[in-house]
Design an enzyme around this catalytic site. Structure first.
Site, PDB file in Angstrom:
ATOM      1  N   ASN A  90      14.550 -49.596 -43.595  1.00 37.26           N
ATOM      2  CA  ASN A  90      13.908 -48.297 -43.380  1.00 37.26           C
ATOM      3  C   ASN A  90      12.538 -48.329 -44.059  1.00 37.26           C
ATOM      4  OD1 ASN A  90      13.024 -45.625 -43.583  1.00 37.26           O
ATOM      5  ND2 ASN A  90      15.063 -44.793 -43.905  1.00 37.26           N
TER       6      ASN A  90
ATOM      7  N   CYS B 111       9.126 -39.718 -43.553  1.00 39.07           N
ATOM      8  CA  CYS B 111       9.471 -40.603 -42.441  1.00 39.07           C
ATOM      9  C   CYS B 111       9.023 -40.059 -41.093  1.00 39.07           C
ATOM     10  CB  CYS B 111      10.971 -40.863 -42.422  1.00 39.07           C
ATOM     11  SG  CYS B 111      11.608 -41.583 -43.962  1.00 39.07           S
TER      12      CYS B 111
ATOM     13  N   HIS C 159      12.418 -43.140 -35.561  1.00 39.44           N
ATOM     14  CA  HIS C 159      12.342 -43.614 -36.935  1.00 39.44           C
ATOM     15  C   HIS C 159      13.544 -44.495 -37.219  1.00 39.44           C
ATOM     16  CE1 HIS C 159      12.450 -43.899 -41.208  1.00 39.44           C
ATOM     17  NE2 HIS C 159      13.379 -42.985 -41.362  1.00 39.44           N
TER      18      HIS C 159
END
Length: 333
Positions: free
Chosen positions: A289, A123, A258
Site C-alpha cells: 500500500n 490515500c 487505491h
C-alpha cells in the site's frame, strides 16, 4: 460602471498525456517484515494479498522520488519542464509542514516558473489532485499540470505494529495532464467524513512529542472497520463516477483503485459487476500500500506489462484517512 474582470481562455477538456513511476530498488518480502511482528507470510498473503513491497533508502525522499517520477512522465509526454504551469503533490508522509514539498519537486524537475501545491487527502490524494488538475486545465489557468503521488510510508509506520507494518511501501507515480479537444478526465465524485477520523490516524500529535507525552507518532489503523467502510464506499463512488461520465462498466478497459489490499480491490470489482475484459489492477501484491502513490504506480504497472492499451477508459477510485474518497473515469495515455 466598474471595469469587468477578464477570465482565462477555457478549453474543452483535459487528458493524461504522460505517465512515470519511481520504485525504490530495495525489495522487502514478508519474511523480513514478520521478524518484528507476530505474523507469518501465509497470514499476510491471506489477509492482504501482499507478497513484497519497496522500502526507500535514506537518500530517497518524498521529494526526490516525486521529482524522478515527474521527469519520466514529462519525457513520455514530450513536454518540457518549462511548459508546466502547476505541480500538484499528493502525499501523507512528507515530514516537514514547512516548507511544503511541491515547490521543491518543481525545482528538482526543472519547472522553475510553475506554481506548486501540496494536497493532503491521504490515500485519496492522487484522485483529488487529478480533479484539481482537470479544472486548472479546462479553466485555462494552467497549460500543463504535473500530478504526483509520492510516499515514504516506511518513515511513518511502526515496524513492530502488527496492524500496519506489513501493509505499506514506498514509491512515487506521476502523470502529466494537458489540454484536449474532448474530455479525457471525467467528472470527479468526492467527499469526506470527518466523524470517522480515528479509523486511520497517527498515534500522537507533534504537541505530544514536544511535551514528552508521546514518542515518534506513527500511523495506526482500525483494520476491520476500514475494510467494511471501503467495501461499501468504493463500489458506490465507482458507479457514481461512471454515471457522471456517461459510461457503463462495459465501456471500461481497466479498474485502478487505491491499492489498499487485494481483498478490498477484488471485493469492489465484484460489487461493480465488472465484465471479464476489464483489467483489475493488483499492483499491491508487489508494491504494498503506497497511499497516494498507489494509483499512478498501478497504472504504470499495467502499462509496463502490456495489460492495457492507451486510449481505453479506466475507473480510478481513491479512499483513505480523513476519511476521504474520490473517483473519476480517465482515458489512459
Amino acid at each position: 460602471m466598474a471595469a469587468r474582470l477578464r477570465s482565462a481562455d477555457a478549453v474543452a477538456g483535459s487528458r493524461i498525456v504522460g505517465l512515470g513511476a519511481y520504485r525504490p530498488a530495495r525489495i522487502v518480502y514478508n519474511d523480513e517484515v514478520i521478524r518484528s511482528i507476530d505474523s507469518s507470510d501465509e497470514w499476510i498473503r491471506r489477509r492482504s494479498g501482499i507478497v513484497s513491497r519497496r522500502f526507500a533508502e535514506p537518500d530517497e525522499t518524498v521529494v526526490t522520488m516525486a521529482a524522478e517520477a515527474a521527469v519520466k512522465a514529462l519525457a513520455q509526454a514530450g513536454v518540457a519542464p518549462g511548459a508546466v504551469g502547476t505541480v500538484l503533490l499528493a502525499s501523507m508522509s512528507h515530514l516537514e509542514q514547512s516548507p511544503p514539498a511541491a515547490p521543491q519537486v518543481a525545482h528538482q524537475m526543472g519547472a522553475h516558473a510553475a506554481s506548486a501545491v501540496d494536497i493532503g487527502a491521504a490515500c485519496a490524494g492522487f484522485c483529488h489532485a487529478l480533479a484539481v488538475a482537470d479544472s486548472l486545465i479546462r479553466s485555462g489557468a494552467s497549460g500543463h499540470v504535473v500530478v504526483v503521488g509520492s510516499e515514504k510510508m516506511s518513515d511513518i509506520v511502526d515496524p513492530t505494529d502488527r496492524g500496519t507494518a506489513f501493509l505499506f511501501g514506498d514509491g512515487a507515480g506521476a502523470v502529466v495532464v494537458g489540454p484536449a479537444h474532448e474530455p479525457g478526465i471525467g467528472p470527479v465524485v468526492w467527499g469526506a467524513d470527518g466523524e470517522q477520523r480515528d479509523l486511520i490516524a497517527h498515534s500522537g500529535s507533534w504537541l505530544d512529542v514536544r511535551d514528552g507525552a508521546a514518542r515518534w507518532p506513527t500511523l495506526r489503523m482500525s483494520g476491520p472497520e476500514v475494510y467494511r467502510w471501503a467495501t461499501r464506499t468504493v463500489p458506490r463512488i465507482g458507479q457514481q463516477a461512471l454515471d457522471a461520465a456517461g459510461l457503463d462498466v462495459q465501456d471500461l478497459a481497466a479498474f485502478i483503485p487505491h491499492q489498499a489490499n487485494v481483498r478490498i480491490v477484488d471485493g469492489a470489482a465484484k460489487a461493480l459487476r465488472l465484465p471479464p475484459h476489464v483489467v483489475v489492477a493488483r499492483d499491491v501484491t508487489e508494491a504494498g500500500n503506497t497511499s497516494a502513490a498507489s494509483i499512478p504506480l498501478a497504472m504504470d504497472s499495467l502499462r509496463t506489462h502490456g495489460a492495457v492499451e492507451g486510449g481505453g477508459h479506466a475507473l480510478l477510485a481513491g479512499f483513505g484517512a480523513g476519511v476521504t474518497y474520490a473517483a473519476q473515469v480517465v482515458t489512459l495515455p
